[in-house]
Design a protein around this motif. Structure first.
Motif, PDB file in Angstrom:
ATOM      1  N   THR A  76      14.916 -41.668 -15.146  1.00  0.00           N
ATOM      2  CA  THR A  76      13.992 -40.640 -14.668  1.00  0.00           C
ATOM      3  C   THR A  76      12.621 -40.821 -15.306  1.00  0.00           C
ATOM      4  O   THR A  76      11.588 -40.636 -14.659  1.00  0.00           O
ATOM      5  N   ASN A  77      12.631 -41.205 -16.574  1.00  0.00           N
ATOM      6  CA  ASN A  77      11.364 -41.452 -17.260  1.00  0.00           C
ATOM      7  C   ASN A  77      10.593 -42.574 -16.562  1.00  0.00           C
ATOM      8  O   ASN A  77       9.401 -42.429 -16.256  1.00  0.00           O
ATOM      9  N   ILE A  78      11.294 -43.668 -16.270  1.00  0.00           N
ATOM     10  CA  ILE A  78      10.630 -44.779 -15.569  1.00  0.00           C
ATOM     11  C   ILE A  78      10.113 -44.317 -14.209  1.00  0.00           C
ATOM     12  O   ILE A  78       8.972 -44.593 -13.831  1.00  0.00           O
ATOM     13  N   GLY A  79      10.970 -43.610 -13.498  1.00  0.00           N
ATOM     14  CA  GLY A  79      10.580 -43.153 -12.162  1.00  0.00           C
ATOM     15  C   GLY A  79       9.347 -42.266 -12.236  1.00  0.00           C
ATOM     16  O   GLY A  79       8.402 -42.425 -11.461  1.00  0.00           O
ATOM     17  N   TYR A  80       9.348 -41.377 -13.215  1.00  0.00           N
ATOM     18  CA  TYR A  80       8.190 -40.493 -13.350  1.00  0.00           C
ATOM     19  C   TYR A  80       6.933 -41.288 -13.654  1.00  0.00           C
ATOM     20  O   TYR A  80       5.874 -41.068 -13.050  1.00  0.00           O
ATOM     21  N   LEU A  81       7.044 -42.215 -14.597  1.00  0.00           N
ATOM     22  CA  LEU A  81       5.843 -42.961 -14.989  1.00  0.00           C
ATOM     23  C   LEU A  81       5.314 -43.793 -13.824  1.00  0.00           C
ATOM     24  O   LEU A  81       4.100 -43.922 -13.639  1.00  0.00           O
ATOM     25  N   ALA A  82       6.244 -44.344 -13.032  1.00  0.00           N
ATOM     26  CA  ALA A  82       5.806 -45.111 -11.861  1.00  0.00           C
ATOM     27  C   ALA A  82       5.039 -44.192 -10.914  1.00  0.00           C
ATOM     28  O   ALA A  82       3.987 -44.564 -10.389  1.00  0.00           O
ATOM     29  N   MET A  83       5.570 -42.979 -10.728  1.00  0.00           N
ATOM     30  CA  MET A  83       4.913 -42.050  -9.814  1.00  0.00           C
ATOM     31  C   MET A  83       3.545 -41.633 -10.361  1.00  0.00           C
ATOM     32  O   MET A  83       2.560 -41.580  -9.633  1.00  0.00           O
ATOM     33  N   GLU A  84       3.530 -41.369 -11.669  1.00  0.00           N
ATOM     34  CA  GLU A  84       2.258 -40.954 -12.271  1.00  0.00           C
ATOM     35  C   GLU A  84       1.205 -42.049 -12.110  1.00  0.00           C
ATOM     36  O   GLU A  84       0.063 -41.788 -11.756  1.00  0.00           O
ATOM     37  N   TYR A  85       1.656 -43.288 -12.313  1.00  0.00           N
ATOM     38  CA  TYR A  85       0.727 -44.403 -12.253  1.00  0.00           C
ATOM     39  C   TYR A  85       0.189 -44.593 -10.827  1.00  0.00           C
ATOM     40  O   TYR A  85      -0.996 -44.766 -10.615  1.00  0.00           O
ATOM     41  N   ARG A  86       1.091 -44.526  -9.871  1.00  0.00           N
ATOM     42  CA  ARG A  86       0.686 -44.776  -8.494  1.00  0.00           C
ATOM     43  C   ARG A  86      -0.145 -43.646  -7.922  1.00  0.00           C
ATOM     44  O   ARG A  86      -1.033 -43.870  -7.123  1.00  0.00           O
ATOM     45  N   HIS A  87       0.197 -42.434  -8.285  1.00  0.00           N
ATOM     46  CA  HIS A  87      -0.450 -41.313  -7.614  1.00  0.00           C
ATOM     47  C   HIS A  87      -1.372 -40.517  -8.521  1.00  0.00           C
ATOM     48  O   HIS A  87      -1.933 -39.517  -8.107  1.00  0.00           O
ATOM     49  N   LYS A  88      -1.518 -40.978  -9.751  1.00  0.00           N
ATOM     50  CA  LYS A  88      -2.459 -40.345 -10.687  1.00  0.00           C
ATOM     51  C   LYS A  88      -2.250 -38.828 -10.775  1.00  0.00           C
ATOM     52  O   LYS A  88      -3.166 -38.036 -10.571  1.00  0.00           O
ATOM     53  N   LEU A  89      -1.023 -38.430 -11.010  1.00  0.00           N
ATOM     54  CA  LEU A  89      -0.713 -37.011 -11.092  1.00  0.00           C
ATOM     55  C   LEU A  89      -0.083 -36.746 -12.425  1.00  0.00           C
ATOM     56  O   LEU A  89       0.995 -37.250 -12.711  1.00  0.00           O
ATOM     57  N   LYS A  90      -0.712 -35.978 -13.275  1.00  0.00           N
ATOM     58  CA  LYS A  90      -0.156 -35.785 -14.607  1.00  0.00           C
ATOM     59  C   LYS A  90       0.550 -34.450 -14.799  1.00  0.00           C
ATOM     60  O   LYS A  90       1.408 -34.325 -15.648  1.00  0.00           O
ATOM     61  N   VAL A  91       0.183 -33.454 -13.995  1.00  0.00           N
ATOM     62  CA  VAL A  91       0.734 -32.129 -14.317  1.00  0.00           C
ATOM     63  C   VAL A  91       2.248 -32.059 -14.128  1.00  0.00           C
ATOM     64  O   VAL A  91       2.912 -31.258 -14.788  1.00  0.00           O
ATOM     65  N   LEU A  92       2.790 -32.887 -13.227  1.00  0.00           N
ATOM     66  CA  LEU A  92       4.239 -32.840 -13.035  1.00  0.00           C
ATOM     67  C   LEU A  92       4.967 -33.258 -14.304  1.00  0.00           C
ATOM     68  O   LEU A  92       6.118 -32.918 -14.522  1.00  0.00           O
ATOM     69  N   GLY A  93       4.257 -34.025 -15.143  1.00  0.00           N
ATOM     70  CA  GLY A  93       4.869 -34.532 -16.367  1.00  0.00           C
ATOM     71  C   GLY A  93       5.429 -33.430 -17.245  1.00  0.00           C
ATOM     72  O   GLY A  93       6.470 -33.593 -17.877  1.00  0.00           O
ATOM     73  N   ALA A  94       4.751 -32.299 -17.296  1.00  0.00           N
ATOM     74  CA  ALA A  94       5.216 -31.211 -18.160  1.00  0.00           C
ATOM     75  C   ALA A  94       6.637 -30.837 -17.775  1.00  0.00           C
ATOM     76  O   ALA A  94       7.520 -30.716 -18.640  1.00  0.00           O
ATOM     77  N   ILE A  95       6.859 -30.693 -16.472  1.00  0.00           N
ATOM     78  CA  ILE A  95       8.178 -30.248 -16.030  1.00  0.00           C
ATOM     79  C   ILE A  95       9.216 -31.346 -16.227  1.00  0.00           C
ATOM     80  O   ILE A  95      10.298 -31.111 -16.774  1.00  0.00           O
ATOM     81  N   VAL A  96       8.854 -32.571 -15.826  1.00  0.00           N
ATOM     82  CA  VAL A  96       9.816 -33.672 -15.956  1.00  0.00           C
ATOM     83  C   VAL A  96      10.232 -33.847 -17.413  1.00  0.00           C
ATOM     84  O   VAL A  96      11.423 -33.910 -17.736  1.00  0.00           O
ATOM     85  N   MET A  97       9.249 -33.888 -18.313  1.00  0.00           N
ATOM     86  CA  MET A  97       9.573 -34.224 -19.704  1.00  0.00           C
ATOM     87  C   MET A  97      10.343 -33.095 -20.388  1.00  0.00           C
ATOM     88  O   MET A  97      11.201 -33.349 -21.234  1.00  0.00           O
ATOM     89  N   ILE A  98      10.058 -31.876 -19.993  1.00  0.00           N
ATOM     90  CA  ILE A  98      10.814 -30.787 -20.621  1.00  0.00           C
ATOM     91  C   ILE A  98      12.261 -30.807 -20.127  1.00  0.00           C
ATOM     92  O   ILE A  98      13.207 -30.601 -20.899  1.00  0.00           O
ATOM     93  N   ILE A  99      12.429 -31.136 -18.845  1.00  0.00           N
ATOM     94  CA  ILE A  99      13.807 -31.263 -18.356  1.00  0.00           C
ATOM     95  C   ILE A  99      14.518 -32.422 -19.060  1.00  0.00           C
ATOM     96  O   ILE A  99      15.683 -32.336 -19.435  1.00  0.00           O
ATOM     97  N   GLU A 100      13.778 -33.513 -19.271  1.00  0.00           N
ATOM     98  CA  GLU A 100      14.342 -34.663 -19.973  1.00  0.00           C
ATOM     99  C   GLU A 100      14.794 -34.244 -21.375  1.00  0.00           C
ATOM    100  O   GLU A 100      15.858 -34.637 -21.851  1.00  0.00           O
TER     101      GLU A 100
END
Ligand code: HEM
Lengths: 472, 295
Positions: free
Chosen positions: B78-102
């Motif tokens: 999930t971490n890899i998937g998130y980082l790939a998404m962040e990189y491609r789409h330049k979206l950082k705010v979703l990170g808060a939710i993903v990382m807290i769930i992680e």
């Protein structure tokens, strides 16, 4: 047939009834709503097959769910759901749905995609896309066009140019093949279903338990299999590591192949697979037994002699020879028929049967018991008794036999599905139109187009193309 | 045992820190916080990778053989998937939710009872290695590190799971964002999320990754079963549930592509699909009888 047509009752639109039904069915199976319905229904129905344990004996369902519900389960075939008519009909509907949809949609799609270039280029088409951008350049139209073409080439688009009045028009495209991804995926599903059908029609599954040295006759095959050895490997901790069987393939009495199989490593020979699937200790025979003489008046038996299965052995310090002919793991005697049987496969009351010879003459055939030495004298009217001191059980190896000629079709289908997915999900079909309109001093480049999916990629790509047109 | 635990503890703390950094970025909208958060996410990924590697070298087999290990794998993917998404789409705010769930996933992995965590030797059915890989590695004495269909199967399945998890999270945020957008309400936290339109597309793209990966997982599982159990498909509950899940996502794709289901309805289907994933991953192991040992 033609001549009889007028006698057949006609449908509403003047079609023969079978044509009417045919076209209704065709219409039904051409429906994409049906696809959703079948997919969701398959998913929901399958849940029952996981919640209700499958293929148990009838009593178990009654014990678990009560008689009333057990009857419902049997009535609906929920005990063998995946082979029930309902389930197979759903799969058939899925297959028909795919076939009809492909017939209906593929040819026009193919034509449209092949002919896309000949579409009349309308100079105002670029105005119609939501994904469109315009830039104004201080270069002549020809230069701008050169830059546009170069930018597309760099992005590996194919291009065509037109002109309309004073406008220069460029049409560029890429990734047409991605449009066929869904069709390839659907065909692959049909292949997998076909493989499953072939397997269930032309294949079989079987199971044999075999002792070391024993042979297995294989159904519908012209060779035999011999078990040379069976053994278990253990980890240092005592846990079981692996079950192994050493097998020899025998064809026309000749040994043609040796192979050690274990769980995860089957033997494959002439389209049939042999798996290590279980093992056990025999309940009706042993490898050998330790038999000892006990003389009347002596408190302890003498040293035991190892007697192999079905072999005659001379007992030391006596006039007798014994042969080991029988074994029962859990001895029981049926008074009514006078037969011996085993109450269970477990060694709860192990006993062996001997034949006792004196000078070549059979004098006794006693059963002797490991747990109850001497309860019945082994030899009538003799001062010598025989006791069972121990034995080595005979292990058998459980071999599953499986012939499934559909397996390779299933794998082929899986590989085709992989290709289909790559095309469907990762190759995007883009079509881009560019209008270059010069007015002598400056040139306006308007670019617009569409993609079949993944708009983000497209927006970014159009920006990048424009950037390189601007900066060159 | 020891080294992997050390890395696990580090990763555990890192997820918390990363989550808080992303949270700070989301709450205060500071760009530098977002940049630090992203770098920290890479550090965390590295550390999670080390958990898997050290665990593998301690147990002598690929680190996917019990619930604890598979949770770490899930977090990692999930971490890899998130980082790939962040990189491609330049979206950082979703990170808060993903990382807290992680972080909570790591927490629950660490709280698992011992029997789901301990390093166990593989039982006979789980010992499957590719011969060609053994042959390649054996000249170097590394054949014990060869992997097989089982490892491949678990790995691809979990990539699928994590893509579905991402789609699930994105769909929930979509529903929130969409409600605000349609009511014309504003809230600085919700406004920080990408547009509903973008979230909708992202939810679909994640499924477009998860679906083929789950398919590869199912097929490789079938290949393995064909070696281990003698048939490629036996309608064991885990197998059946993987098919059910796959069918739900197939329905999602068709609803979207052929019937134009976008937005809310697509989001609800994606959520339903992920509930099936959760049942596939946890429910089947604990509720239903079957041949699969864990994941
Ligand atoms: C388990 C069953 C099925 C699977 C796994 C499957 C798979 C797929 C996939 C992967 C796509 C591409 C989706 C995308 O581009 O995002 C697709 C599209 C499509 N499928 Fe299926 N499919 C199945 C059953 C069916 C059936 C029964 C029909 C019957 C008509 C059907 C009709 C279509 C159509 C019309 C499209 C859109 C084609 C296009 O836009 O190019 N599918 N399917």
């Amino acid at each position: 047939m033609r001549k009889k047509d007028n006698k057949v009752s006609k449908g509403a639109e003047g079609k023969a009834w079978y044509q009417a039904i045919g076209s209704k069915l065709w219409y039904l199976f051409n429906s994409l709503k049906l696809t959703l319905f079948v997919l969701i229904t398959l998913a929901i129905v399958s849940i029952f097959g996981t919640v209700i344990e499958q293929n148990l004996p009838a009593e178990d369902y009654v014990a678990r769910y009560g008689e009333k519900w057990a009857r419902v389960i049997f009535y609906l075939h929920l005990n063998d759901l995946f082979h029930s008519f309902t389930f197979q009909a759903l799969l058939a509907a899925l297959a028909l749905n795919i076939i009809v949809c492909t017939f209906e949609r593929f040819p026009p799609k193919w034509k449209a995609l092949l002919n896309h270039r000949s579409e009349k280029f309308d100079p105002n088409i670029v105005d119609r896309f939501s994904n469109s951008e315009t830039v104004s350049l201080k270069v002549p139209a020809e230069t701008a066009k050169g830059r546009v073409l170069k930018a597309f080439a760099r992005k590996k688009f194919k291009t065509m140019t037109f002109s309309s009045g004073s406008d220069q028009l460029v049409y560029a495209w890429k990734g047409i093949i991605g449009r066929f991804g869904s069709d390839v995926t659907h065909i692959s599903l049909l292949l997998i279903l076909l493989g499953a059908i072939v397997g269930s029609v032309a294949g079989y599954k079987d199971y044999r338990a075999v002792y070391e040295g024993g042979t297995i006759k294989i159904p519908k095959a012209d060779f035999k299999l011999r078990l040379d050895k069976f053994w278990i490997d253990y980890y240092d901790s005592g846990q079981i590591k692996q079950y192994n069987s050493l097998l020899t393939v025998m064809e026309n009495g000749k040994e043609v192949l040796h192979k050690q199989i274990w769980v995860n490593e089957p033997l494959y020979f002439k389209g049939i697979r042999f798996y290590q699937s279980s093992y056990g200790v025999a309940w009706d025979r042993v490898n050998d037994a330790g038999i000892a003489i006990k003389k009347k008046g002596e408190s302890d038996p003498q040293a035991p002699v190892t007697v192999k299965w079905e072999q005659l052995v001379k007992m030391p310090n006596s006039k007798y020879s014994v042969k080991l002919v029988g074994y029962t793991a859990d001895f029981a005697y049926d008074e009514a028929t006078g037969t011996v049987y085993s109450k269970s496969p477990d060694a709860n009351n192990p006993a062996v049967k001997l034949e006792v010879y004196e000078g070549g003459k059979l004098v006794s055939t006693p059963w002797i018991f490991l747990k109850y030495p001497g309860i019945f004298p082994a030899i009538p009217n003799s001062d010598t008794d025989l006791v069972l001191e121990g034995y080595h059980g005979e292990m058998y190896s459980g071999i599953s036999i499986n012939r499934d000629p559909g397996t390779n079709i299933v794998w082929l289908g899986a590989a085709v599905m992989g290709i289909g997915f790559i095309l469907a999900f990762f190759v995007y079909h883009r079509r881009v139109w560019v209008r270059i309109r010069g007015n002598g001093k400056s040139t306006e480049v308007k670019i617009g187009g569409m993609i079949n999916k993944n708009n983000f990629v497209f927006e970014r790509e159009i920006k990048e193309i424009l950037d390189s047109v601007k900066s060159d | 045992m020891i080294l992997s635990l050390v890395f696990f503890t580090f990763s555990f703390v890192f997820y918390l820190i990363t989550g808080l950094l992303y949270l700070g970025h989301w709450l205060f909208g500071k760009k530098w916080l977002g940049q630090i958060a992203t770098s920290m996410a890479y550090v965390t990924l590295l550390s999670t990778t080390m958990v898997l590697i050290t665990r593998a070298s301690e147990s002598g087999h690929a680190p996917f053989s019990n619930l604890y290990e598979s949770m770490v794998l899930f977090v990692w993917a999930t971490n890899i998937g998130y980082l790939a998404m962040e990189y491609r789409h330049k979206l950082k705010v979703l990170g808060a939710i993903v990382m807290i769930i992680e972080f909570f996933a790591m927490l629950s992995a660490s709280l698992l009872p011992y029997r789901y965590k301990s390093v166990e030797p593989l039982n006979p059915a789980l010992q499957n290695k590719w011969h060609w890989m053994m042959n390649v590695l054996s000249p170097f004495g590394l054949q014990k590190y060869a992997i097989g269909w089982l490892d491949f199967h678990v790995f691809t399945t979990f990539i699928g799971y994590s893509a579905f998890a991402i789609s699930f999270g994105v769909s929930i945020i979509y529903l929130v964002k969409n409600r605000y957008e349609t009511n014309g309400r504003h809230n600085s936290l919700v406004d920080a999320f990408p547009d509903a339109r973008v979230l909708d597309e992202l939810g679909y793209r994640a499924i477009a990754w998860g679906f083929p990966f789950l398919a590869v997982g199912i097929v490789s599982g079938a290949v393995w079963a064909n070696y281990a159990w003698g048939t490629y498909w036996s309608w064991d509950p885990k197998e059946t549930w993987s098919l059910i899940t796959w069918l739900v996502y197939a329905a999602y794709l068709h609803a979207r592509v052929t019937r134009g289901w976008r937005g809310k309805r697509a989001a609800y289907l994606s959520i339903a699909g992920f509930l099936a994933v959760i049942f596939l991953y946890w429910g089947v192991s604990f509720v239903l009888p079957g041949l699969h040992a864990y994941a």
